[in-house]
Design a protein around this motif. Sequence first.
Motif, PDB file in Angstrom:
ATOM      1  N   UNK A 145       0.841  -1.196   0.000  1.00  0.00           N
ATOM      2  CA  UNK A 145       0.000   0.000   0.000  1.00  0.00           C
ATOM      3  C   UNK A 145       0.875   1.243   0.000  1.00  0.00           C
ATOM      4  N   UNK A 146       1.012   1.889  -1.149  1.00  0.00           N
ATOM      5  CA  UNK A 146       1.763   3.151  -1.245  1.00  0.00           C
ATOM      6  C   UNK A 146       0.754   4.278  -1.133  1.00  0.00           C
ATOM      7  N   UNK A 147       0.780   4.989  -0.031  1.00  0.00           N
ATOM      8  CA  UNK A 147      -0.322   5.884   0.242  1.00  0.00           C
ATOM      9  C   UNK A 147       0.156   7.279   0.629  1.00  0.00           C
TER      10      UNK A 147
ATOM     11  N   UNK B  62     -12.636   8.282  -5.006  1.00  0.00           N
ATOM     12  CA  UNK B  62     -11.223   8.652  -4.839  1.00  0.00           C
ATOM     13  C   UNK B  62     -10.673   9.278  -6.119  1.00  0.00           C
ATOM     14  N   UNK B  63     -11.044   8.709  -7.260  1.00  0.00           N
ATOM     15  CA  UNK B  63     -10.591   9.282  -8.536  1.00  0.00           C
ATOM     16  C   UNK B  63     -11.137  10.692  -8.736  1.00  0.00           C
TER      17      UNK B  63
ATOM     18  N   UNK C  75      -8.248  17.628  -7.062  1.00  0.00           N
ATOM     19  CA  UNK C  75      -6.999  18.071  -6.450  1.00  0.00           C
ATOM     20  C   UNK C  75      -5.888  18.283  -7.473  1.00  0.00           C
ATOM     21  N   UNK C  76      -6.065  17.732  -8.673  1.00  0.00           N
ATOM     22  CA  UNK C  76      -4.986  17.785  -9.649  1.00  0.00           C
ATOM     23  C   UNK C  76      -3.904  16.759  -9.347  1.00  0.00           C
TER      24      UNK C  76
ATOM     25  N   UNK D  60      -2.933   7.429 -10.097  1.00  0.00           N
ATOM     26  CA  UNK D  60      -2.229   6.230  -9.649  1.00  0.00           C
ATOM     27  C   UNK D  60      -1.822   6.302  -8.182  1.00  0.00           C
ATOM     28  N   UNK D  61      -1.917   7.480  -7.580  1.00  0.00           N
ATOM     29  CA  UNK D  61      -1.505   7.630  -6.191  1.00  0.00           C
ATOM     30  C   UNK D  61      -2.636   7.241  -5.251  1.00  0.00           C
ATOM     31  N   UNK D  62      -2.283   6.524  -4.167  1.00  0.00           N
ATOM     32  CA  UNK D  62      -3.266   6.087  -3.188  1.00  0.00           C
ATOM     33  C   UNK D  62      -3.465   7.159  -2.117  1.00  0.00           C
ATOM     34  N   UNK D  63      -4.679   7.221  -1.597  1.00  0.00           N
ATOM     35  CA  UNK D  63      -5.028   8.238  -0.596  1.00  0.00           C
ATOM     36  C   UNK D  63      -5.619   7.580   0.648  1.00  0.00           C
TER      37      UNK D  63
END
Length: 443
Positions: free
Chosen positions: A20-22, A217-218, A224-225, A229-232
């Motif tokens: 999980x890269x968050x 999330x997308x 947010x710009x 591909x980034x996890x939140x």
Amino acid sequence: MKSKWIAAIVLTAASAVPGWAQTTLSLKDCIAYGIKNNGNVKIAQYKESTAVQQGREALAGYLPQVAGTGSLDDNLKLQSTVLPGALFGGEDRRVALGTKYQSNASAQVDQVVFDQAMLIGIKANKPNQENAALNAKKTKETIIYNVANAYYQVFVTQQQIALLKDNLDKTSQILSTLKLQLDNGVIKKVDYDRTQVNLNNIKSQLTLAESNLTLSENQLKFQMGMSLTEQLVLADNPLDQPFKLVEPGQFNASNLTDFKIQNLNMELQQLEKARIKAGYLPKVSVYGRYGVQALGNDLGTSWGNWFSYGAIGLKLNIPIFDSFRRDAQFKQADLNLMTQKEQLKLNVQNYELQNSNALTQLQKAKSSLASDENNVSLAKEVYDVTTLQYRKGTVPLTDLLNAETSYKESQSNYINSMLSYYQAKLGLEQSTGSLNEFYTALP
């Protein structure tokens, strides 16, 4: 029932996912990221810079203008003229004037002395730049609203998933108990199948909620710009923020950015009327010209003999008749101004209506949220007691399934009320023009 335990379930489940890269962000962090990275912010900045350059362009019209010209003529056939014979005591003579080659270079400086239309155009620079700045502020407010709304949607969807997983565990435990009872001939197969259907429904709802979470999330990342591909991971619970009731009397339409933009547009339209009207006035300018000229029948030798000349002058331009073109332009500008004034009146009424509705919705949403929160606690208590009674054999399976259904419905109502509360609170901030203050006050 406090919703912190739900957020804890969400964070625990997220951290357990391998690889999980968050990025853990609070609501304020998300908005700050959007204000910095949303493409609309850059567009607004470009428009502000454009307004500055438009001001420079307008001012340049009243500053000295310098232009240079140069020419080289090869007169293949010189123009002829007739000289009266009386000048020479004989017949009229036809002669060709000029030389084969003629070179000319000159520079001229023009300076406007008086042009009322141009002066009014310069006067419009300040409101034009203020208008661009207000549009940039409006862009920021839009980002605050869109990011916060998307953030709430993600948070509520995560809470919904946590509740569905909790329901899935409870129903699975019941199904395991029923399986033992079915094997021992205590219950009928239809009772077991009914619970299996409930379990399957929960699984379907969970799959749908997880899909909705990805979409939410997308949407948040888009506002947010941020790269998709980034996890939140959401770092805070918006429900923990203090609630401040806004009284209806505090509403003032002049605080709204849209209201200020419309007022500036009317000011610019008034200046446009004055500029068109100023077109009836004379225009005065002065100029100075200096040049050199070379003449000869041979190109090379002609450039060795230059003659200079110069002049200064005053130009007066007086408009006399334009077939009523300017009159039509002035009346169009006047009609546009009257249209804007009437539109502003309608918009003010609309702003007041939006504020009144937002306040009513927030009060209703807050009341519903508290009621549904208490109802979840009550439904859970009934469910737990009924589960214990069923295990002791004092109540039938129907009572347990009814208690389970009531518990899930109360949870669903609570989730919907939570989202309605967040959106109503955000809508009230928007209707009062306090989105920037809302953002600043976030922890």
